[in-house]
Design an enzyme around this catalytic site. Structure first.
Site, PDB file in Angstrom:
ATOM      1  N   ASP A 182      10.792  59.450 -27.156  1.00 50.56           N
ATOM      2  CA  ASP A 182       9.596  60.114 -27.671  1.00 50.56           C
ATOM      3  C   ASP A 182      10.037  61.216 -28.642  1.00 50.56           C
ATOM      4  O   ASP A 182      11.087  61.834 -28.455  1.00 50.56           O
ATOM      5  CB  ASP A 182       8.812  60.726 -26.508  1.00 50.56           C
ATOM      6  CG  ASP A 182       7.435  61.215 -26.886  1.00 50.56           C
ATOM      7  OD1 ASP A 182       6.440  60.538 -26.555  1.00 50.56           O
ATOM      8  OD2 ASP A 182       7.335  62.290 -27.519  1.00 50.56           O
ATOM      9  N   HIS A 215       6.250  65.479 -20.150  1.00 51.64           N
ATOM     10  CA  HIS A 215       6.201  66.941 -20.292  1.00 51.64           C
ATOM     11  C   HIS A 215       5.866  67.654 -18.983  1.00 51.64           C
ATOM     12  O   HIS A 215       6.002  68.876 -18.901  1.00 51.64           O
ATOM     13  CB  HIS A 215       5.181  67.360 -21.345  1.00 51.64           C
ATOM     14  CG  HIS A 215       5.565  66.994 -22.746  1.00 51.64           C
ATOM     15  ND1 HIS A 215       6.796  67.308 -23.282  1.00 51.64           N
ATOM     16  CD2 HIS A 215       4.882  66.336 -23.719  1.00 51.64           C
ATOM     17  CE1 HIS A 215       6.846  66.853 -24.530  1.00 51.64           C
ATOM     18  NE2 HIS A 215       5.705  66.259 -24.817  1.00 51.64           N
TER      19      HIS A 215
END
Length: 311
Positions: A164, A127
């Site tokens: 993910d 992220h």
């Protein structure tokens, strides 16, 4: 097939507030799973801390300095960097060690010391955008690993596959306009961080997103892999395959609503090993990203690593 696992007790010392899902128990649960005799042949190596300048392979220097400014000095103190992203006194050291493990894993597969490798590090990284820490992530470890492969070994085409359950917005941000890196992601949508639509394709169509609706399971995940991810990999013919291996699409995970089982990660690993066998001499490096149910993480990551060992 030689598989190396990079680990370090230091990874337990990145502290988050009580109740935070990204916690040291994640690695403790994985270590218990790795005590099984199936992993007796796994080569376990201690990750070594990277230099701070390694961060600048994928981030501007100011981002490194911004994170460094957030590291608290007093033992037991935890600073909030962003909504859900925290730093404790050893967090910089821990993150640099995760980067060091990823770079060493790339070194080993590129020089033939290992066929593939798994880095059991934390905090996760996918992220972290070019200039922003977010989503539990301080630095984008897999992006740094890709740049290290390119800079040190002249690798021309790096493929990053991210399964993910949360979209790897940071990795997409870093490689948006770079045709030398293919980024493929399966993820739940809508869900944090809100990116990852099919029409987000990058400047050179080097971004392939395969969003999944909430409450779907194995069939939808495997179909997305077969119809979008694998064809893109075959068209790209990578010289190195990197995996953002998050296990939070497991049906037990509390942060999402995708209903995968451990065997799905085993299956996906097998498909990527086939790609690596065909195009890049089996060179695969996998990095732990998410996975917040301890049982689901241990099962899924264990099956992933076992599949890497089988080749």
């Amino acid at each position: 097939m030689t598989t190396r696992l990079y680990e370090n007790p230091l990874f337990l010392e990145h502290n988050t507030p009580p109740g935070h899902p990204e916690r040291a128990d994640r690695l403790r649960s994985l270590n218990i799973a790795l005590e099984h005799p199936n992993f007796a042949q796994l080569e376990r190596v201690e990750a070594v801390q990277a230099n701070e300048d390694a961060v600048t392979l994928a981030h501007p220097e100011e981002h490194l300095f911004a994170v460094m400014r957030e590291i608290p000095e007093e033992e037991g103190e935890i600073n909030q960097i962003e909504a859900d992203t925290y730093a404790s006194p050893k967090s910089l050291q821990v993150a640099l060690t995760a980067i060091g493990g990823a770079m060493a894993a790339v070194d080993d597969v590129m020089t033939g010391k290992a066929d593939n490798a798994f880095v059991a590090g934390r905090p996760p990284g996918h992220h972290a955008e070019k200039s922003k820490a977010m989503g539990f992530c301080l630095f984008n470890t897999i992006a740094i690993a890709a740049r290290h492969a390119q800079k040190t070994y002249g690798v021309e085409r790096v493929a990053i596959v991210d399964w993910d359950v949360h979209h790897g917005n940071g990795t997409q941000d870093i490689f948006w306009d770079d045709p030398s890196v293919l980024f493929c992601s399966t993820h739940q949508m809508p869900l944090y961080p809100g990116s990852g639509a099919k029409d987000e394709t990058g400047k050179h169509r080097n971004i392939v997103n395969a969003p999944l609706s909430p409450n779907v399971g194995s069939d939808h995940f495997r179909e997305a892999f077969k119809s979008r991810v694998l064809p893109a990999l075959h068209d790209f013919s990578p010289d190195l395959v990197l995996i953002s291996a998050g296990f939070d699409a497991h049906h037990r995970d509390p942060l999402a609503q995708i209903n995968l089982v451990g065997e799905d990660f085993d299956w996906a690993t097998g498909r990527l090993l086939e790609v690596a066998d065909r195009f890049c001499n089996n060179r695969v490096v996998s990095l732990l990203e998410g996975g917040y149910d301890l049982e689901g993480l241990a099962e899924s990551a264990g099956l992933h690593i076992a599949r890497l060992m089988k080749g």
